[in-house]
Design a protein around this motif. Structure first.
Motif, mmCIF file in Angstrom:
data_model
loop_
_atom_site.group_PDB
_atom_site.id
_atom_site.type_symbol
_atom_site.label_atom_id
_atom_site.label_comp_id
_atom_site.label_asym_id
_atom_site.label_seq_id
_atom_site.Cartn_x
_atom_site.Cartn_y
_atom_site.Cartn_z
ATOM 1 N N ASP A 223 0.815 -1.215 0.000
ATOM 2 C CA ASP A 223 0.000 0.000 0.000
ATOM 3 C C ASP A 223 0.848 1.264 0.000
ATOM 4 N N GLY A 242 -8.930 -2.543 1.705
ATOM 5 C CA GLY A 242 -9.036 -1.916 3.023
ATOM 6 C C GLY A 242 -8.472 -0.515 3.052
ATOM 7 N N ALA A 243 -7.306 -0.329 2.424
ATOM 8 C CA ALA A 243 -6.710 1.009 2.389
ATOM 9 C C ALA A 243 -7.554 1.960 1.559
ATOM 10 N N ALA A 246 -10.513 3.027 3.586
ATOM 11 C CA ALA A 246 -10.113 3.981 4.626
ATOM 12 C C ALA A 246 -9.958 5.382 4.056
ATOM 13 N N LEU A 456 -1.639 7.020 5.785
ATOM 14 C CA LEU A 456 -2.530 5.868 5.821
ATOM 15 C C LEU A 456 -3.013 5.603 7.244
ATOM 16 N N ALA A 457 -2.132 5.779 8.233
ATOM 17 C CA ALA A 457 -2.552 5.605 9.620
ATOM 18 C C ALA A 457 -3.612 6.637 10.008
ATOM 19 N N ARG A 460 -6.944 5.582 8.381
ATOM 20 C CA ARG A 460 -7.579 4.460 9.076
ATOM 21 C C ARG A 460 -8.174 4.906 10.404
ATOM 22 N N ALA A 463 -11.353 6.866 9.525
ATOM 23 C CA ALA A 463 -12.426 5.996 9.044
ATOM 24 C C ALA A 463 -12.997 5.119 10.142
ATOM 25 N N ALA A 464 -12.200 4.862 11.196
ATOM 26 C CA ALA A 464 -12.660 4.002 12.286
ATOM 27 C C ALA A 464 -13.611 4.704 13.245
#
Length: 539
Positions: A223, A242-243, A246, A456-457, A460, A463-464
């Motif tokens: 990713d 998944g990425a 997110a 990316l962190a 995520r 999005a969480a």
């Protein structure tokens, strides 16, 4: 004694260029709705031009401007009718068995089944009774998931079944997408056999794109490599589901679309380097144009690349003429050029999102920043206004096309947009340096990769959050559009706002003074991204 200042021209004359270009844009897409033939529109355009000349001769400027706008509308309608006819896919007698070769024209992506889907063009396809499919016809290719072919690969077809790409039961959005792409049919290739690569100019571009994609993410994988490549050159190819989800739910998928900021970085860096070498202004601008064209050719195609490249070219032309850059002129001119090439692009979500985002930065961000400066520090207010303006302007388009809206995007963008800018600069620097010194290119790619890992962190985490993204019906797009243009809660008064730009003298009037330099690049141009698995899956 100083010469007397000339009074400003009436507002209708100052806005005349905007009106004429907007009328031409409207004319280009009119045949999509009414299907008018080009002949009558061309004759009426000539009549409107003669009437406008008569008004100019008699000093009736207002009537002359109106007639010029009518002429632009009719000229656009005539040209749009011609282009719509020329770009329509050929009518084929389907289904039919075919043999020959096709060329893969876009990177393969996951399909609805356990296969890959790509767009292709006919190289040479024959039917059993001696006929042939016209070369250049665009097809939708269904390919096996194993060993996906690269863009530009020629595939041999033996007894393949060519069938309609849609049926009477296909959803409307799917048929509209096929029409925009000019796809005439669908071809399933069970056992593709590679037969070399296409040549010519298209083949040169294929190799250039492949090299740029490898070098931009040299030494990276997964990713992180896909994100570095996407942020520098556009597109989400290679990104895990998944990425991708997110990034969508966090409202930052637009960071994977080529923007005016990317093009500006390339052009400004080239001008600075050539200027430092002592190159004169005109040759330096010409060199920057060549480098900018090469960069756009390396990027994934689409509306945002076309818009960014066209606006960048117009900006360089203004630089060559020492003329001021007028952002609304450039935006409308870019739209007119895109529609003149393909009027059907007006329905493309990528184009709509791209232009909506830039218009939001022009129209909504300045007064929003002025309102926010009463609550938070100036630089933070600018960043929040940029994120909020882009989110408000693109929300109606996102909901209308995809039925989903990110609520976390406003906060996530305030952090993600400043982080994305240096990532793009470092990735593009690695691409340039790596051509001369590969080790340095790998090092710079690693630095850009560290930034994308952090991005990316953040995506995520955003999005969480419960309720980060919500599903909305397409009917909600209209209220969201009204919210985007209803700026009254944060309209600024006649006072300086920020550095180097001021508010309008009249409440609600167009913002005519330049925005901060960070906004003049045009901001990011969000692309539509891929739909969620299980949501709007193509047939």
């Amino acid at each position: 004694m100083a010469p007397a200042a000339h009074p400003p021209a009436p507002l209708r004359l100052r806005l005349a260029p905007h009106l004429v270009i907007a009328a031409a844009c409207a004319g280009l897409v009119t045949p999509l709705a009414v299907g008018s033939p080009p002949g009558p529109a061309a004759l009426l355009c000539a009549a409107a031009c003669l009437a406008a000349a008569g008004c100019a001769a008699t000093g009736r400027a207002g009537a002359g401007v109106a007639l010029v706008a009518v002429a632009a509308l009719l000229a656009g309608a005539a040209w749009g009718a011609v282009r719509i006819d020329r770009t329509a896919p050929p009518a084929l007698d389907l289904p039919v068995r075919v043999s020959g070769t096709v060329v893969v024209d876009t990177p393969p992506v996951a399909g609805a089944r356990d296969d890959l889907r790509a767009r292709g063009v006919v190289d040479r396809l024959t039917v059993p009774r001696g006929g042939a499919i016209p070369p250049g016809t665009r097809l939708l290719l269904d390919l096996p998931a194993a060993d996906p072919p690269a863009v530009g690969t020629r595939l041999r077809v033996a007894g393949g079944r060519l069938r309609p790409a849609s049926t009477s039961t296909s959803p409307g959005w799917w048929r509209r997408w096929l029409g925009r792409q000019g796809i005439a049919a669908r071809l399933r290739i069970a056992t593709p056999v590679r037969d070399g690569r296409r040549g010519g100019i298209a083949g040169v571009r294929d190799r250039w794109r492949a090299w740029a994609g490898r070098e931009t993410a040299a030494g990276l994988s997964g990713d992180v490599a896909a994100l570095v490549r996407g942020m520098a050159l556009g597109g989400g190819s290679g990104l895990s589901e998944g990425a991708a989800d997110a990034f969508r739910d966090a409202g930052i998928w637009h960071l994977l679309a080529v923007s005016g900021q990317n093009v500006a970085v390339v052009a400004v860096a080239t001008l600075a380097m050539l200027g430092a070498l002592g190159v004169a202004r005109r040759p330096a601008v010409a060199g920057a144009a060549v480098v900018m064209l090469a960069y756009c050719l390396a990027c994934d195609g689409g509306a945002s690349v076309g818009r960014a490249g066209i606006v960048g070219a117009l900006g360089l032309a203004a630089e060559l003429r020492s003329a001021p850059r007028e952002r609304w002129h450039l935006l409308l001119a870019g739209l007119a050029l895109l529609l003149a090439h393909q009027p059907r692009a007006i329905a493309d979500p990528g184009l709509q999102l791209s232009f909506a985002a830039v218009a939001g930065l022009f129209l909504i961000a300045p007064p929003l920043a002025g309102w926010l400066r009463g609550w938070i520090p100036g630089r933070v207010a600018d960043l929040a206004a940029m994120a909020g303006a882009a989110s408000l302007a693109t929300a109606p388009v996102v909901v209308a096309h995809f039925g989903r809206l990110s609520l976390a995007g406003l906060l996530v963008n305030v952090v993600a947009v400043p982080l994305a800018a240096p990532i793009v600069v470092i990735a593009l620097a690695g691409l340039a340096v790596g051509a001369v010194l590969p080790v340095a290119g790998v090092a710079l790619a690693a630095v850009a990769g560290a930034g994308t890992w952090l991005l990316l962190a953040i995506a995520r985490a955003g999005a969480a959050v419960p309720g980060a993204a919500v599903d909305l019906p397409a009917a909600a797009a209209a209220p969201l559009a009204l919210l985007a243009v209803a700026r009254s809660p944060w309209r600024a008064s006649c006072a300086p706002v920020g550095r180097g730009w001021t508010a309008c003298a009249r409440r609600g009037a167009p913002w005519s003074s330049p925005p901060p330099a960070s906004w003049r690049a045009g901001g990011r141009s969000p692309g539509p991204g891929r739909p969620r698995r299980g949501r709007r899956v193509p047939p």
